[in-house]
Motif scaffolding. Structure first.
Motif, PDB file in Angstrom:
ATOM      1  N   ILE A  87       5.347   3.811   3.789  1.00 30.78           N
ATOM      2  CA  ILE A  87       4.746   3.771   5.120  1.00 30.78           C
ATOM      3  C   ILE A  87       5.794   3.481   6.193  1.00 30.78           C
ATOM      4  N   GLU A  88       6.737   2.599   5.887  1.00 32.57           N
ATOM      5  CA  GLU A  88       7.764   2.243   6.865  1.00 32.57           C
ATOM      6  C   GLU A  88       8.603   3.467   7.251  1.00 32.57           C
ATOM      7  N   PRO A 117       0.818  -1.217   0.000  1.00 27.27           N
ATOM      8  CA  PRO A 117       0.000   0.000   0.000  1.00 27.27           C
ATOM      9  C   PRO A 117       0.850   1.265   0.000  1.00 27.27           C
ATOM     10  N   ARG A 118       0.305   2.283  -0.611  1.00 22.54           N
ATOM     11  CA  ARG A 118       0.994   3.570  -0.670  1.00 22.54           C
ATOM     12  C   ARG A 118       0.624   4.411   0.541  1.00 22.54           C
ATOM     13  N   LEU A 119       1.340   5.501   0.728  1.00 23.28           N
ATOM     14  CA  LEU A 119       1.058   6.412   1.830  1.00 23.28           C
ATOM     15  C   LEU A 119      -0.381   6.912   1.788  1.00 23.28           C
ATOM     16  N   LYS A 120      -0.875   7.195   0.593  1.00 24.81           N
ATOM     17  CA  LYS A 120      -2.232   7.745   0.470  1.00 24.81           C
ATOM     18  C   LYS A 120      -3.311   6.730   0.858  1.00 24.81           C
ATOM     19  N   ASP A 121      -2.916   5.463   1.033  1.00 28.25           N
ATOM     20  CA  ASP A 121      -3.870   4.451   1.480  1.00 28.25           C
ATOM     21  C   ASP A 121      -4.099   4.507   2.988  1.00 28.25           C
ATOM     22  N   LEU A 122      -3.267   5.268   3.704  1.00 25.00           N
ATOM     23  CA  LEU A 122      -3.432   5.431   5.145  1.00 25.00           C
ATOM     24  C   LEU A 122      -4.566   6.419   5.427  1.00 25.00           C
ATOM     25  N   PRO A 123      -5.186   6.333   6.605  1.00 23.46           N
ATOM     26  CA  PRO A 123      -6.209   7.317   6.974  1.00 23.46           C
ATOM     27  C   PRO A 123      -5.643   8.732   6.932  1.00 23.46           C
ATOM     28  N   ASN A 124      -6.430   9.668   6.471  1.00 21.94           N
ATOM     29  CA  ASN A 124      -6.118  11.108   6.466  1.00 21.94           C
ATOM     30  C   ASN A 124      -5.096  11.546   5.423  1.00 21.94           C
ATOM     31  N   ARG A 176       6.655   5.637   9.597  1.00 25.72           N
ATOM     32  CA  ARG A 176       6.650   5.068  10.952  1.00 25.72           C
ATOM     33  C   ARG A 176       7.985   5.349  11.661  1.00 25.72           C
ATOM     34  N   CYS A 177       9.072   5.251  10.932  1.00 28.10           N
ATOM     35  CA  CYS A 177      10.395   5.485  11.519  1.00 28.10           C
ATOM     36  C   CYS A 177      10.546   6.930  12.000  1.00 28.10           C
ATOM     37  N   TYR A 178      10.069   7.869  11.205  1.00 25.53           N
ATOM     38  CA  TYR A 178      10.186   9.285  11.579  1.00 25.53           C
ATOM     39  C   TYR A 178       9.179   9.660  12.657  1.00 25.53           C
ATOM     40  N   GLY A 179       7.982   9.091  12.587  1.00 22.95           N
ATOM     41  CA  GLY A 179       6.920   9.482  13.511  1.00 22.95           C
ATOM     42  C   GLY A 179       6.243  10.757  13.037  1.00 22.95           C
ATOM     43  N   ALA A 180       5.123  11.074  13.646  1.00 27.22           N
ATOM     44  CA  ALA A 180       4.309  12.204  13.194  1.00 27.22           C
ATOM     45  C   ALA A 180       5.032  13.547  13.341  1.00 27.22           C
ATOM     46  N   LYS A 181       5.685  13.763  14.484  1.00 37.28           N
ATOM     47  CA  LYS A 181       6.297  15.071  14.743  1.00 37.28           C
ATOM     48  C   LYS A 181       7.483  15.341  13.817  1.00 37.28           C
ATOM     49  N   SER A 182       8.399  14.392  13.722  1.00 34.67           N
ATOM     50  CA  SER A 182       9.563  14.591  12.848  1.00 34.67           C
ATOM     51  C   SER A 182       9.136  14.703  11.384  1.00 34.67           C
ATOM     52  N   SER A 183       8.135  13.923  11.010  1.00 35.43           N
ATOM     53  CA  SER A 183       7.632  13.994   9.632  1.00 35.43           C
ATOM     54  C   SER A 183       7.025  15.372   9.370  1.00 35.43           C
ATOM     55  N   TYR A 184       6.300  15.877  10.351  1.00 39.42           N
ATOM     56  CA  TYR A 184       5.700  17.214  10.210  1.00 39.42           C
ATOM     57  C   TYR A 184       6.785  18.274  10.018  1.00 39.42           C
ATOM     58  N   ALA A 220      -2.835   8.846  10.882  1.00 39.51           N
ATOM     59  CA  ALA A 220      -2.432   7.876   9.858  1.00 39.51           C
ATOM     60  C   ALA A 220      -1.608   6.753  10.471  1.00 39.51           C
ATOM     61  N   LEU A 221      -0.728   7.113  11.412  1.00 34.83           N
ATOM     62  CA  LEU A 221       0.138   6.117  12.042  1.00 34.83           C
ATOM     63  C   LEU A 221      -0.598   5.246  13.052  1.00 34.83           C
ATOM     64  N   SER A 222      -1.629   5.810  13.675  1.00 37.20           N
ATOM     65  CA  SER A 222      -2.372   5.036  14.686  1.00 37.20           C
ATOM     66  C   SER A 222      -3.620   4.381  14.110  1.00 37.20           C
ATOM     67  N   GLY A 223      -3.903   4.666  12.819  1.00 39.72           N
ATOM     68  CA  GLY A 223      -5.056   4.041  12.178  1.00 39.72           C
ATOM     69  C   GLY A 223      -6.377   4.702  12.495  1.00 39.72           C
TER      70      GLY A 223
END
Length: 201
Positions: free
Chosen positions: A141-142, A117-124, A145-153, A174-177
């Motif tokens: 997606i992996e 699945p691609r990133l866009k397949d995740l919620p939001n 997950r490695c960066y987490g929401a804050k670092s990705s932001y 997206a990370l927590s579903g």
């Protein structure tokens, strides 16, 4: 439907019937050719093209099949479709083998897309956020997950300033579903505090 298209479709449908239930529909300004709903060919300007991949390109070129050049906004674009000339139509068995290979590759590509699945397949995560993540170097997606929401932001904000807290909520959800609106209140509050601290820097 123009006569040239009608003639080619009436030729292709029974010819490729050993591959499955053959159907056609309007696509790319022409008509797709599908076997059991899997596209393996394209009829454009009354000519048939078989779908290929970069890995199988040499097979089609060895048969003298020319690659489809499609003009988009005045710019020629090379597509992975290969022209079936009249000589190849006369080699019925060989053409059917090539079409079967094309169909197998299409099925393989479909399975890979389903299993990866691609990133866009995740919620939001819509296409806009997905493209922004790609630009930031987060392409799967992996990695997210490695960066987490804050670092990705923060990586996104380095590319596009003034991103709202909604993007942060979207990444966390997206990370927590979860849909971003369904994040637990304490989690939303913690993220909002972090966001406001970052905004003050």
């Amino acid at each position: 439907m123009e006569t040239a298209y009608k003639q080619r479709i009436s030729q292709a449908v029974p010819f490729f019937s050993p591959l499955g239930v053959i159907t056609t529909r309007s696509q790319f300004g022409g008509y797709s050719i599908c076997a059991d709903k899997v596209m393996f060919g394209l009829i454009l300007d009354g000519e048939l093209y078989l779908r290929g991949t970069r890995q199988s390109e040499h097979v089609y070129l060895a048969e003298g099949m020319q690659k489809l050049i499609y003009t988009k906004r005045g710019v020629p674009v090379s597509l992975n479709y290969y022209h079936v000339n009249e000589e190849l139509w006369l080699k019925g068995d060989r053409l059917l083998v090539l079409a079967a290979q094309s169909l197998d590759e299409s099925k393989h590509d479909r399975r890979e897309k389903t299993s990866s699945p691609r990133l866009k397949d995740l919620p939001n995560i819509g296409q806009g956020i997905e493209r922004l993540l790609w630009k930031a170097g987060i392409q799967d997606i992996e990695s997210l997950r490695c960066y987490g929401a804050k670092s990705s932001y923060l990586k996104l904000r380095a590319i596009k300033q003034n991103l709202s807290v909604k993007v942060l909520f979207a990444l966390e959800g997206a990370l927590s579903g979860h849909h971003s609106a369904a994040l637990p209140p304490m989690q939303r509050s913690e993220l909002l505090e972090w966001f406001e601290r970052q905004s003050c820097r």
